[in-house]
Structure formats: C-alpha cells, structure tokens
Design a protein around this motif. Structure first.
Motif, PDB file in Angstrom:
ATOM      1  N   SER A  53       0.844  -1.189   0.000  1.00 41.05           N
ATOM      2  CA  SER A  53       0.000   0.000   0.000  1.00 41.05           C
ATOM      3  C   SER A  53       0.882   1.241   0.000  1.00 41.05           C
ATOM      4  CB  SER A  53      -0.926  -0.005   1.218  1.00 41.05           C
ATOM      5  OG  SER A  53      -1.863   1.045   1.126  1.00 41.05           O
ATOM      6  N   CYS A  54       0.307   2.333  -0.496  1.00 45.50           N
ATOM      7  CA  CYS A  54       1.072   3.558  -0.620  1.00 45.50           C
ATOM      8  C   CYS A  54       0.093   4.727  -0.595  1.00 45.50           C
ATOM      9  CB  CYS A  54       1.838   3.532  -1.939  1.00 45.50           C
ATOM     10  SG  CYS A  54       3.187   4.704  -2.067  1.00 45.50           S
ATOM     11  N   ILE A  55       0.528   5.847  -0.040  1.00 42.89           N
ATOM     12  CA  ILE A  55      -0.308   7.036  -0.019  1.00 42.89           C
ATOM     13  C   ILE A  55       0.559   8.243  -0.344  1.00 42.89           C
ATOM     14  CG2 ILE A  55      -0.037   7.346   2.480  1.00 42.89           C
ATOM     15  CD1 ILE A  55      -3.003   8.333   2.483  1.00 42.89           C
ATOM     16  N   SER A  56       0.077   9.075  -1.248  1.00 44.76           N
ATOM     17  CA  SER A  56       0.853  10.237  -1.661  1.00 44.76           C
ATOM     18  C   SER A  56       0.884  11.294  -0.566  1.00 44.76           C
ATOM     19  CB  SER A  56       0.270  10.834  -2.933  1.00 44.76           C
ATOM     20  OG  SER A  56      -0.981  11.444  -2.658  1.00 44.76           O
ATOM     21  N   TYR A  57       1.807  12.228  -0.680  1.00 38.62           N
ATOM     22  CA  TYR A  57       1.899  13.255   0.375  1.00 38.62           C
ATOM     23  C   TYR A  57       0.668  14.126   0.432  1.00 38.62           C
ATOM     24  CZ  TYR A  57       3.551  16.732  -3.117  1.00 38.62           C
ATOM     25  OH  TYR A  57       3.677  17.581  -4.182  1.00 38.62           O
ATOM     26  N   SER A  58      -0.020  14.270  -0.708  1.00 38.09           N
ATOM     27  CA  SER A  58      -1.224  15.092  -0.740  1.00 38.09           C
ATOM     28  C   SER A  58      -2.454  14.340  -0.257  1.00 38.09           C
ATOM     29  CB  SER A  58      -1.471  15.579  -2.163  1.00 38.09           C
ATOM     30  OG  SER A  58      -1.787  14.473  -2.990  1.00 38.09           O
ATOM     31  N   MET A  79       3.991   7.336  -6.430  1.00 41.02           N
ATOM     32  CA  MET A  79       3.802   6.096  -5.696  1.00 41.02           C
ATOM     33  C   MET A  79       5.021   5.203  -5.887  1.00 41.02           C
ATOM     34  SD  MET A  79       0.845   6.102  -4.259  1.00 41.02           S
ATOM     35  CE  MET A  79      -0.650   7.072  -4.345  1.00 41.02           C
ATOM     36  N   PHE A  80       5.259   4.320  -4.936  1.00 41.01           N
ATOM     37  CA  PHE A  80       6.340   3.371  -5.111  1.00 41.01           C
ATOM     38  C   PHE A  80       5.988   2.052  -4.442  1.00 41.01           C
ATOM     39  CE2 PHE A  80       8.524   3.565  -0.897  1.00 41.01           C
ATOM     40  CZ  PHE A  80       7.833   4.619  -0.333  1.00 41.01           C
ATOM     41  N   VAL A  81       6.371   0.977  -5.094  1.00 34.94           N
ATOM     42  CA  VAL A  81       6.139  -0.370  -4.565  1.00 34.94           C
ATOM     43  C   VAL A  81       7.442  -1.139  -4.451  1.00 34.94           C
ATOM     44  CG1 VAL A  81       3.769  -0.528  -5.392  1.00 34.94           C
ATOM     45  CG2 VAL A  81       5.645  -1.298  -6.866  1.00 34.94           C
ATOM     46  N   ASN A  82       8.517  -0.496  -4.881  1.00 32.33           N
ATOM     47  CA  ASN A  82       9.835  -1.111  -4.769  1.00 32.33           C
ATOM     48  C   ASN A  82      10.528  -0.524  -3.554  1.00 32.33           C
ATOM     49  OD1 ASN A  82      12.455  -2.019  -5.006  1.00 32.33           O
ATOM     50  ND2 ASN A  82      12.512  -1.753  -7.226  1.00 32.33           N
ATOM     51  N   TYR A  83      10.837  -1.360  -2.636  1.00 32.46           N
ATOM     52  CA  TYR A  83      11.440  -0.921  -1.385  1.00 32.46           C
ATOM     53  C   TYR A  83      12.735  -0.159  -1.626  1.00 32.46           C
ATOM     54  CZ  TYR A  83      12.499  -1.312   3.595  1.00 32.46           C
ATOM     55  OH  TYR A  83      12.747  -1.050   4.921  1.00 32.46           O
ATOM     56  N   ALA A  84      13.437  -0.495  -2.688  1.00 33.42           N
ATOM     57  CA  ALA A  84      14.704   0.152  -2.996  1.00 33.42           C
ATOM     58  C   ALA A  84      14.531   1.617  -3.398  1.00 33.42           C
ATOM     59  CB  ALA A  84      15.423  -0.601  -4.113  1.00 33.42           C
TER      60      ALA A  84
END
Length: 124
Positions: free
Chosen positions: A49-54, A104-109
């Motif tokens: 999961s990911c959430i943008s700063y906005s 968004m990002f799904v790659n931990y790197a």
C-alpha cells in the motif's frame, strides 16, 4: 535524525483486525509519499500500500485490496494501515518507508527512509 517507527503489530486470529502506525520524525513528512511493505519468512519484500503526500492518491496490492486501508495525518506525522479480515497469509514483518515527492512506489529500494518493522502474526 530521521526516524520511521512502526507500531501496532501483534498476534490476532484469522478474521480479526489490527491497526498499524508509522510515526515519522526528522524530515518534512508532508513532502513524502509513504508506503507499507511486508516480508514473510522465505519471501521477498512486497509493497502492499502507498499514499501520496497530498493524500489524493492511494495504492493497494491485489492481495490486500478491499481489506486494508491506508491513511495519513500530516499534523501528527503519522501514517496508518487499518487491516481487517486478516488471513494467515498476512503473517509477516510490516515496514513503512518514505519517498520524497508525489510518486507512488512499490519497490522498497526506491525509498529514501525506512523503519525497522513490526511483526504481524495471524493464527488460523
């Protein structure tokens, strides 16, 4: 000092709920997109999961869609992951990570910062 501290993990029965928190300090939290990742024993780390700063955009992996909800409180520098209808396959160490900007990002790197993780164990 930059810190991301996860909390809220624990042991829960299948079908139960947990709410994870990721508390940030040492950087301008509101300028960062935050992601939740998990890693089960013997498996690769998975972006779930990911959430943008906005707060305008969110992402969920298919494995958690409809069961997990991500939210953030920029005033408290905290991101939450509400996890409902937990399954044994959700058992893993859960990490939060921060990346500057809106993407968004799904790659931990791709993360700029990351936490130490919190254990979630779901019993059948």
């Amino acid at each position: 000092e930059v810190q991301l501290v996860e909390s809220g993990g624990g042991l829960v029965q299948a079908g139960g709920s947990l709410r994870l928190s990721c508390a940030a300090s040492g950087f301008t939290f509101a300028d960062y997109t935050i992601g939740w990742f998990r890693q089960a024993p013997g498996k690769e780390r998975e972006g779930i999961s990911c959430i943008s700063y906005s707060d305008a955009s969110t992402y969920y992996a298919d494995s958690v869609k409809g069961r997990f909800t991500i939210s953030r409180d920029n005033a408290k520098n905290t991101v939450f992951l509400q996890m409902n209808n937990l399954k044994p396959e959700d058992t893993a160490v859960y990490f939060c990570a921060a990346r500057g900007g809106i993407l968004m990002f799904v790659n931990y790197a791709d993360a700029d910062f990351w936490g130490q993780g919190t254990q979630v164990t779901v019993s059948s």
